[in-house]
Design an enzyme around this catalytic site. Structure first.
Site, PDB file in Angstrom:
ATOM      1  N   CYS A  80     -81.011 -74.151 -15.594  1.00  0.00           N
ATOM      2  CA  CYS A  80     -81.123 -73.431 -14.342  1.00  0.00           C
ATOM      3  C   CYS A  80     -79.787 -73.477 -13.642  1.00  0.00           C
ATOM      4  O   CYS A  80     -79.390 -74.461 -13.040  1.00  0.00           O
ATOM      5  CB  CYS A  80     -82.250 -73.942 -13.482  1.00  0.00           C
ATOM      6  SG  CYS A  80     -82.655 -72.803 -12.167  1.00  0.00           S
ATOM      7  N   TYR A 137     -81.279 -63.418  -8.190  1.00  0.00           N
ATOM      8  CA  TYR A 137     -81.702 -64.240  -7.058  1.00  0.00           C
ATOM      9  C   TYR A 137     -81.761 -63.449  -5.750  1.00  0.00           C
ATOM     10  O   TYR A 137     -81.209 -62.351  -5.633  1.00  0.00           O
ATOM     11  CB  TYR A 137     -80.740 -65.422  -6.884  1.00  0.00           C
ATOM     12  CG  TYR A 137     -80.362 -66.094  -8.170  1.00  0.00           C
ATOM     13  CD1 TYR A 137     -81.333 -66.690  -8.982  1.00  0.00           C
ATOM     14  CD2 TYR A 137     -79.037 -66.128  -8.613  1.00  0.00           C
ATOM     15  CE1 TYR A 137     -80.990 -67.305 -10.179  1.00  0.00           C
ATOM     16  CE2 TYR A 137     -78.686 -66.747  -9.802  1.00  0.00           C
ATOM     17  CZ  TYR A 137     -79.659 -67.324 -10.580  1.00  0.00           C
ATOM     18  OH  TYR A 137     -79.309 -67.918 -11.767  1.00  0.00           O
ATOM     19  N   ASN A 167     -90.030 -66.703 -10.424  1.00  0.00           N
ATOM     20  CA  ASN A 167     -89.276 -66.928 -11.654  1.00  0.00           C
ATOM     21  C   ASN A 167     -89.886 -66.217 -12.863  1.00  0.00           C
ATOM     22  O   ASN A 167     -89.167 -65.808 -13.777  1.00  0.00           O
ATOM     23  CB  ASN A 167     -89.147 -68.429 -11.933  1.00  0.00           C
ATOM     24  CG  ASN A 167     -87.916 -68.757 -12.761  1.00  0.00           C
ATOM     25  OD1 ASN A 167     -86.865 -68.144 -12.605  1.00  0.00           O
ATOM     26  ND2 ASN A 167     -88.032 -69.725 -13.659  1.00  0.00           N
ATOM     27  N   CYS A 198     -77.952 -66.047 -14.983  1.00  0.00           N
ATOM     28  CA  CYS A 198     -79.228 -66.759 -14.943  1.00  0.00           C
ATOM     29  C   CYS A 198     -79.776 -66.845 -16.358  1.00  0.00           C
ATOM     30  O   CYS A 198     -79.835 -65.819 -17.051  1.00  0.00           O
ATOM     31  CB  CYS A 198     -80.218 -66.000 -14.047  1.00  0.00           C
ATOM     32  SG  CYS A 198     -81.894 -66.679 -14.017  1.00  0.00           S
ATOM     33  N   GLN A 200     -82.754 -67.294 -17.102  1.00  0.00           N
ATOM     34  CA  GLN A 200     -84.117 -66.762 -17.116  1.00  0.00           C
ATOM     35  C   GLN A 200     -84.131 -65.238 -17.209  1.00  0.00           C
ATOM     36  O   GLN A 200     -85.071 -64.664 -17.734  1.00  0.00           O
ATOM     37  CB  GLN A 200     -84.876 -67.232 -15.865  1.00  0.00           C
ATOM     38  CG  GLN A 200     -86.264 -66.630 -15.666  1.00  0.00           C
ATOM     39  CD  GLN A 200     -87.344 -67.186 -16.578  1.00  0.00           C
ATOM     40  OE1 GLN A 200     -87.109 -67.487 -17.747  1.00  0.00           O
ATOM     41  NE2 GLN A 200     -88.566 -67.297 -16.063  1.00  0.00           N
TER      42      GLN A 200
END
Length: 250
Positions: A80, A137, A167, A198, A200
């Site tokens: 992260c 984000y 998320n 990121c 993710q």
């Protein structure tokens, strides 16, 4: 006998992408190099990408490093990016040192890389002084990321905050939208493009496309983390479809 390298991943509980994109890159590498890899994860609770929850998640990383080191792994990667960066300027160095110490104390020392440190280091390897960034984000956290990178001596001349708070929704973002998003940034003035700041937000399928579109070295947090892991293992930093950073030129 073929050498098998065991990769540990410290992963937010809601992350779906680090455990797909990094293994995908290393499996692609297996098609051109003899080394083989296995992947092993420990998870930290996190559902919403906000500063308080990120800090609470980061506090669980010591437990994850300890658990993974029980398996005597060869390298640990902490995902992260924004959690690390939200803990203060330069925090990736603190995190990497502390988590490595957990593995040493457990009798199975392993190098630790963070996605935050890997992105900064990857940009420096490319010689990038000015960059553009796509981040999933909310704007305050994206600005925090921009300032963190700037503190490392790299200017973010343009960026976009996609403002996705959940998320799981970050993982669902269609990576095929990224080339068009990058088109809206001042990439012609940049030395490199960060197509996903990121681990993710998926981006691996479009890294070569964005590189061709912009004519600029293009990387993501996952690409940079893969580079850092290979470096920590003492292996050639090369993987097909990984863009300039994993081309073998660096």
């Amino acid at each position: 006998m073929t050498k098998i390298h065991r990769i540990g991943q410290i992963v937010p509980s809601s992350n779906l992408t680090m455990e797909t994109e990094i293994p995908a890159l290393l499996k692609l590498r297996e098609s051109i190099r003899p080394e083989r890899f296995t992947f092993h994860s420990a998870r930290m609770r996190m559902k919403t990408v906000k500063k308080e929850e990120l800090a609470a998640m980061d506090a669980q990383s010591d437990r994850c490093a300890l658990e993974l080191s029980d398996a005597a792994l060869d390298v640990l990667g902490y995902a992260c990016l924004v959690a690390t960066m939200s803990m203060g300027l330069g925090y990736h160095r603190v995190s990497e040192k502390r988590l490595h110490e957990r593995t040493v104390e457990n009798g199975h020392p392993a190098p630790v890389v963070t996605s935050a440190g890997a992105l900064v280091d990857g940009l420096k390897v490319l010689g990038a002084k000015k960059i553009v960034v796509v981040a999933p984000y909310m704007r305050p956290l994206t600005e925090l990321v921009v300032n963190y990178i700037a503190n490392e001596g790299i200017e973010v001349i343009d960026y976009v905050a996609l403002e996705i708070p959940d998320n799981l929704d970050v993982a669902r973002h269609d990576c095929q939208r990224l080339p068009e998003i990058v088109k809206g940034l001042r990439y012609s003035e940049a030395d490199a493009v960060v197509v996903s700041a990121c681990v993710q937000m998926p981006s691996l399928p479009v890294v070569p496309l964005v590189e061709a579109l912009t004519g600029k070295p293009t990387l993501s947090a996952a690409v940079a983390t893969t580079y850092a892991m290979l470096k920590a293992l003492g292996l050639e930093r090369v993987a097909p479809a990984g863009g300039a950073l994993l081309s073998g030129a660096y």
